[in-house]
Design a protein around this motif. Structure first.
Motif, mmCIF file in Angstrom:
data_model
loop_
_atom_site.group_PDB
_atom_site.id
_atom_site.type_symbol
_atom_site.label_atom_id
_atom_site.label_comp_id
_atom_site.label_asym_id
_atom_site.label_seq_id
_atom_site.Cartn_x
_atom_site.Cartn_y
_atom_site.Cartn_z
ATOM 1 N N PHE A 161 51.842 -49.812 14.389
ATOM 2 C CA PHE A 161 50.399 -50.340 14.280
ATOM 3 C C PHE A 161 49.702 -51.192 15.297
ATOM 4 C CE2 PHE A 161 47.727 -53.499 12.253
ATOM 5 C CZ PHE A 161 47.401 -53.065 11.140
ATOM 6 N N GLY A 162 48.620 -50.865 15.766
ATOM 7 C CA GLY A 162 48.039 -51.073 17.020
ATOM 8 C C GLY A 162 49.193 -50.721 18.142
ATOM 9 N N LEU A 163 49.771 -51.759 18.811
ATOM 10 C CA LEU A 163 50.513 -51.423 20.034
ATOM 11 C C LEU A 163 52.188 -51.987 19.397
ATOM 12 C CD1 LEU A 163 48.724 -52.205 23.190
ATOM 13 C CD2 LEU A 163 49.129 -50.021 21.965
ATOM 14 N N CYS A 164 52.437 -52.345 18.230
ATOM 15 C CA CYS A 164 53.347 -52.776 17.647
ATOM 16 C C CYS A 164 54.172 -51.785 17.161
ATOM 17 C CB CYS A 164 53.043 -53.967 16.605
ATOM 18 S SG CYS A 164 54.453 -54.503 15.848
ATOM 19 N N GLY B 97 50.334 -46.466 24.804
ATOM 20 C CA GLY B 97 50.385 -45.668 23.578
ATOM 21 C C GLY B 97 49.739 -44.246 23.410
ATOM 22 N N LEU B 98 49.224 -43.996 22.444
ATOM 23 C CA LEU B 98 48.488 -42.561 22.463
ATOM 24 C C LEU B 98 47.618 -42.426 23.282
ATOM 25 C CD1 LEU B 98 48.529 -42.179 18.537
ATOM 26 C CD2 LEU B 98 50.141 -40.731 20.300
ATOM 27 N N ASN C 15 48.121 -44.803 12.768
ATOM 28 C CA ASN C 15 47.188 -45.738 12.234
ATOM 29 C C ASN C 15 45.925 -45.880 13.236
ATOM 30 O OD1 ASN C 15 46.553 -48.192 10.503
ATOM 31 N ND2 ASN C 15 46.847 -49.176 12.471
ATOM 32 N N ASN C 16 46.386 -45.625 14.464
ATOM 33 C CA ASN C 16 45.532 -46.096 15.504
ATOM 34 C C ASN C 16 45.640 -45.247 16.731
ATOM 35 O OD1 ASN C 16 47.653 -48.092 15.909
ATOM 36 N ND2 ASN C 16 46.467 -48.129 17.863
ATOM 37 N N ALA C 17 44.690 -45.086 17.700
ATOM 38 C CA ALA C 17 45.024 -44.238 18.721
ATOM 39 C C ALA C 17 45.273 -45.217 20.198
ATOM 40 C CB ALA C 17 43.754 -43.663 19.177
ATOM 41 N N GLU D 255 57.981 -52.089 27.007
ATOM 42 C CA GLU D 255 56.883 -52.956 27.477
ATOM 43 C C GLU D 255 56.578 -53.871 26.264
ATOM 44 O OE1 GLU D 255 53.585 -51.929 29.841
ATOM 45 O OE2 GLU D 255 54.460 -49.978 30.375
ATOM 46 N N LYS D 256 56.484 -53.369 25.046
ATOM 47 C CA LYS D 256 56.033 -54.273 23.874
ATOM 48 C C LYS D 256 54.628 -54.858 24.290
ATOM 49 C CE LYS D 256 60.981 -54.741 22.159
ATOM 50 N NZ LYS D 256 61.577 -55.854 21.522
ATOM 51 N N ARG D 257 53.812 -53.992 24.420
ATOM 52 C CA ARG D 257 52.299 -54.957 24.984
ATOM 53 C C ARG D 257 51.721 -55.307 23.633
ATOM 54 N NH1 ARG D 257 48.824 -51.182 28.990
ATOM 55 N NH2 ARG D 257 50.531 -50.650 30.398
ATOM 56 N N ILE D 258 50.665 -56.320 23.849
ATOM 57 C CA ILE D 258 50.128 -56.777 22.843
ATOM 58 C C ILE D 258 48.480 -56.554 23.070
ATOM 59 C CG2 ILE D 258 49.171 -59.145 21.596
ATOM 60 C CD1 ILE D 258 51.689 -60.316 22.565
ATOM 61 N N GLU D 259 47.774 -55.930 22.253
ATOM 62 C CA GLU D 259 46.599 -55.461 22.410
ATOM 63 C C GLU D 259 45.431 -56.552 22.933
ATOM 64 O OE1 GLU D 259 45.015 -52.425 19.386
ATOM 65 O OE2 GLU D 259 46.375 -53.295 18.360
#
Length: 233
Positions: free
Chosen positions: A27-30, A61-62, A53-55, A221-225
């Motif tokens: 979900f997002g980058l989570c 990510g994607l 859910n998103n791109a 990495e577990k980035r945050i958008e």
């Protein structure tokens, strides 16, 4: 006990090929399957239909697959954080199907449970409902939505065991659970993989029966958008 463990991401994605349909958790980058996505980039597999859910974002990510034009169709609920996605959509390089978030989740769950279709009021009277069967129950209109048909589910979890039982952590427990078992093959990457029997049965979110392959991932990495913090006074 049947071991679902594979040694690395290369073994986990064995059999994945061009023009397949993938369910991608997160979900997002989570809670996104970072290792699997990076391996798809390396393999240069093209013509993919990705359901998520998103791109992602432009460089994570994607978004990494979109950069290389490996995705031909994106089925998602939200795509507002990815400039390359927008460019490809507007130039018609990318086919896009936008669906309500709840409908996306339920189409995953229906596939997981072996339910071919269901009815929902979401999207009635909008573009979402064009070309779909419409029925009335108790005076209210509903659309028939079909379960997804996917080749692989790519899942990210916090911890798992060699039997495929998995535990999610925090909000990474988003679209990942309903995508487990919703495709022909479910691949799970975890931050920590332990021997079978080491997990507390009461803490397991998804049992191993929904998982075909599991491996321990690396370098998350577990980035945050968009990081938002309170400014110092």
């Amino acid at each position: 006990m049947i071991s679902k463990r594979v040694h690395n991401v290369q073994d986990a994605l064995r059999g994945i090929d061009h023009n397949m349909t993938l369910l991608v958790g997160g979900f997002g980058l989570c809670g996104i399957p970072e290792n699997c996505i990076q391996e798809l980039v390396r393999l240069q597999i093209n013509g993919l239909t990705c359901i998520s859910n998103n791109a992602g974002v432009d460089d994570f990510g994607l978004g990494l697959l979109l950069q290389q034009k490996q995705i031909k169709k994106m089925i998602a609920s939200y795509v507002g954080e990815n400039g390359e996605f927008e460019r490809q959509m507007l130039t018609k390089e990318l086919e896009v199907e936008l669906i309500p978030q709840g409908t996306l989740a339920e189409r995953c769950r229906a596939a997981q449970m072996g339910i071919p279709a269901f009815y929902t009021p979401a999207g009635v009277g909008t573009e979402v409902g064009q070309g779909k069967e419409n029925r009335v129950f108790d005076g209210k209109s509903y659309l028939m939505e079909e379960a997804f048909k996917a080749d692989f589910s790519l899942i990210k979890a916090w911890k798992g065991d060699e039997a495929g039982n998995i535990i999610f952590k925090g909000t990474a427990r988003n679209f990942n659970p309903v995508m487990c078992g919703a495709a022909k093959i479910t691949v799970v990457e975890v931050e920590e993989l332990v021997p079978a029997g080491k997990l507390d049965p009461n803490q397991i979110h998804i049992p191993g029966i929904f998982v075909q392959r599991i491996f321990e991932g690396k370098t998350y990495e577990k980035r945050i958008e968009q990081r938002t913090v309170t400014k110092k006074a």
